[in-house]
Design a protein around this motif. Sequence first.
Motif, PDB file in Angstrom:
ATOM      1  N   ARG A  55       0.835  -1.210   0.000  1.00  0.00           N
ATOM      2  CA  ARG A  55       0.000   0.000   0.000  1.00  0.00           C
ATOM      3  C   ARG A  55       0.866   1.254   0.000  1.00  0.00           C
ATOM      4  O   ARG A  55       0.736   2.121   0.869  1.00  0.00           O
ATOM      5  N   ASP A  56       1.773   1.292  -0.986  1.00  0.00           N
ATOM      6  CA  ASP A  56       2.671   2.447  -1.139  1.00  0.00           C
ATOM      7  C   ASP A  56       3.407   2.797   0.149  1.00  0.00           C
ATOM      8  O   ASP A  56       3.527   3.956   0.541  1.00  0.00           O
ATOM      9  N   GLY A  57       3.905   1.765   0.836  1.00  0.00           N
ATOM     10  CA  GLY A  57       4.733   1.960   2.026  1.00  0.00           C
ATOM     11  C   GLY A  57       3.969   2.039   3.329  1.00  0.00           C
ATOM     12  O   GLY A  57       4.585   2.117   4.396  1.00  0.00           O
ATOM     13  N   GLN A  58       2.647   2.003   3.290  1.00  0.00           N
ATOM     14  CA  GLN A  58       1.865   2.099   4.518  1.00  0.00           C
ATOM     15  C   GLN A  58       1.818   0.777   5.287  1.00  0.00           C
ATOM     16  O   GLN A  58       1.461   0.764   6.465  1.00  0.00           O
ATOM     17  N   ARG A  59       2.116  -0.326   4.622  1.00  0.00           N
ATOM     18  CA  ARG A  59       2.107  -1.638   5.281  1.00  0.00           C
ATOM     19  C   ARG A  59       3.367  -2.399   4.852  1.00  0.00           C
ATOM     20  O   ARG A  59       3.315  -3.316   4.045  1.00  0.00           O
ATOM     21  N   PRO A  60       4.536  -2.029   5.371  1.00  0.00           N
ATOM     22  CA  PRO A  60       5.774  -2.692   4.945  1.00  0.00           C
ATOM     23  C   PRO A  60       5.778  -4.183   5.277  1.00  0.00           C
ATOM     24  O   PRO A  60       5.309  -4.600   6.330  1.00  0.00           O
ATOM     25  N   MET A  61       6.275  -4.947   4.341  1.00  0.00           N
ATOM     26  CA  MET A  61       6.369  -6.395   4.496  1.00  0.00           C
ATOM     27  C   MET A  61       7.832  -6.763   4.714  1.00  0.00           C
ATOM     28  O   MET A  61       8.739  -6.091   4.226  1.00  0.00           O
ATOM     29  N   GLU A  62       8.063  -7.863   5.419  1.00  0.00           N
ATOM     30  CA  GLU A  62       9.415  -8.393   5.612  1.00  0.00           C
ATOM     31  C   GLU A  62       9.665  -9.450   4.554  1.00  0.00           C
ATOM     32  O   GLU A  62       8.826 -10.338   4.342  1.00  0.00           O
ATOM     33  N   LEU A  63      10.813  -9.371   3.911  1.00  0.00           N
ATOM     34  CA  LEU A  63      11.180 -10.342   2.883  1.00  0.00           C
ATOM     35  C   LEU A  63      11.994 -11.469   3.503  1.00  0.00           C
ATOM     36  O   LEU A  63      12.920 -11.230   4.280  1.00  0.00           O
ATOM     37  N   VAL A  64      11.636 -12.694   3.124  1.00  0.00           N
ATOM     38  CA  VAL A  64      12.295 -13.902   3.624  1.00  0.00           C
ATOM     39  C   VAL A  64      12.783 -14.682   2.408  1.00  0.00           C
ATOM     40  O   VAL A  64      12.064 -14.823   1.417  1.00  0.00           O
ATOM     41  N   ALA A  65      14.003 -15.206   2.479  1.00  0.00           N
ATOM     42  CA  ALA A  65      14.542 -15.998   1.365  1.00  0.00           C
ATOM     43  C   ALA A  65      15.542 -17.013   1.884  1.00  0.00           C
ATOM     44  O   ALA A  65      15.971 -16.963   3.041  1.00  0.00           O
ATOM     45  N   VAL A  66      15.906 -17.918   0.979  1.00  0.00           N
ATOM     46  CA  VAL A  66      16.884 -18.968   1.266  1.00  0.00           C
ATOM     47  C   VAL A  66      18.000 -18.853   0.251  1.00  0.00           C
ATOM     48  O   VAL A  66      17.756 -18.569  -0.922  1.00  0.00           O
ATOM     49  N   MET A  67      19.224 -19.086   0.695  1.00  0.00           N
ATOM     50  CA  MET A  67      20.374 -19.127  -0.208  1.00  0.00           C
ATOM     51  C   MET A  67      21.090 -20.457  -0.030  1.00  0.00           C
ATOM     52  O   MET A  67      21.211 -20.965   1.086  1.00  0.00           O
ATOM     53  N   ARG A  68      21.566 -20.969  -1.152  1.00  0.00           N
ATOM     54  CA  ARG A  68      22.292 -22.242  -1.160  1.00  0.00           C
ATOM     55  C   ARG A  68      23.767 -21.962  -1.445  1.00  0.00           C
ATOM     56  O   ARG A  68      24.094 -21.017  -2.168  1.00  0.00           O
ATOM     57  N   GLU A  69      24.648 -22.773  -0.891  1.00  0.00           N
ATOM     58  CA  GLU A  69      26.083 -22.632  -1.186  1.00  0.00           C
ATOM     59  C   GLU A  69      26.223 -22.624  -2.705  1.00  0.00           C
ATOM     60  O   GLU A  69      25.639 -23.461  -3.388  1.00  0.00           O
ATOM     61  N   PRO A  70      26.976 -21.651  -3.283  1.00  0.00           N
ATOM     62  CA  PRO A  70      26.971 -21.447  -4.736  1.00  0.00           C
ATOM     63  C   PRO A  70      27.330 -22.658  -5.600  1.00  0.00           C
ATOM     64  O   PRO A  70      26.696 -22.875  -6.645  1.00  0.00           O
ATOM     65  N   ILE A  71      28.304 -23.449  -5.205  1.00  0.00           N
ATOM     66  CA  ILE A  71      28.656 -24.610  -6.036  1.00  0.00           C
ATOM     67  C   ILE A  71      27.564 -25.671  -5.922  1.00  0.00           C
ATOM     68  O   ILE A  71      27.168 -26.280  -6.921  1.00  0.00           O
ATOM     69  N   ASP A  72      27.052 -25.870  -4.730  1.00  0.00           N
ATOM     70  CA  ASP A  72      25.952 -26.813  -4.529  1.00  0.00           C
ATOM     71  C   ASP A  72      24.718 -26.368  -5.320  1.00  0.00           C
ATOM     72  O   ASP A  72      23.993 -27.187  -5.889  1.00  0.00           O
ATOM     73  N   TRP A  73      24.464 -25.072  -5.363  1.00  0.00           N
ATOM     74  CA  TRP A  73      23.342 -24.511  -6.120  1.00  0.00           C
ATOM     75  C   TRP A  73      23.501 -24.815  -7.612  1.00  0.00           C
ATOM     76  O   TRP A  73      22.569 -25.265  -8.265  1.00  0.00           O
TER      77      TRP A  73
END
Length: 194
Positions: free
Chosen positions: A58-76
């Motif tokens: 809502r144009d910054g009125q309800r900020p959301m938290e971003l969640v992500a996963v990262m894998r070791e680059p060679i394993d990825w």
Amino acid sequence: MLIFWKQKLVLLAVPKTGSTALEAELAPVADVAVVNPPGLKHCSVRKYRNRLAPFFERDGQRPMELVAVMREPIDWLASWFRYRARTALDGQANSTARVDFDAFVAAYLSDAPPDYARVGSQAKFLEGGVDHLFRYDRFPDLVAFLETRLDRKIELSEKNVSPARDALLSDALHDRLLHERRRDFDLWCSLCNG
């Protein structure tokens, strides 16, 4: 990508990091589940912030938290290599069935990667930062976080598993990969040290 409105969470689907298993378990309870097309399902941080955040937040009125996963680059990369060797891709331009891991990584590092080696970069996907970044090899940490935030037990089953295949990388290509994809390794190391 899964959005949990009440909890103010956006779970980004970094490719080859267990996002399909999370989607299978959590899509039914998400307020928004973007599962297709792949370009939206695997929405990068930058794309989310530039195109979707104004709407969902809502144009910054309800900020959301971003969640992500990262894998070791060679394993990825090895996961991409194995995944693209599956029989469903036989004879297609994005199949890795006829190359070894060294050839795949060399193609990935080339200026114009062939279809089978176009897999992007986790650092580029995550560019702009997320609020909660979890290591793939510590998936239980993510599950515990989500169980707490979503106030529910999470039981994952394996989905979208790559076929078994050797992914051996020569020392020369290992060193080249470390040098040329330094941002991915630096980001991974920051998770190891944090």
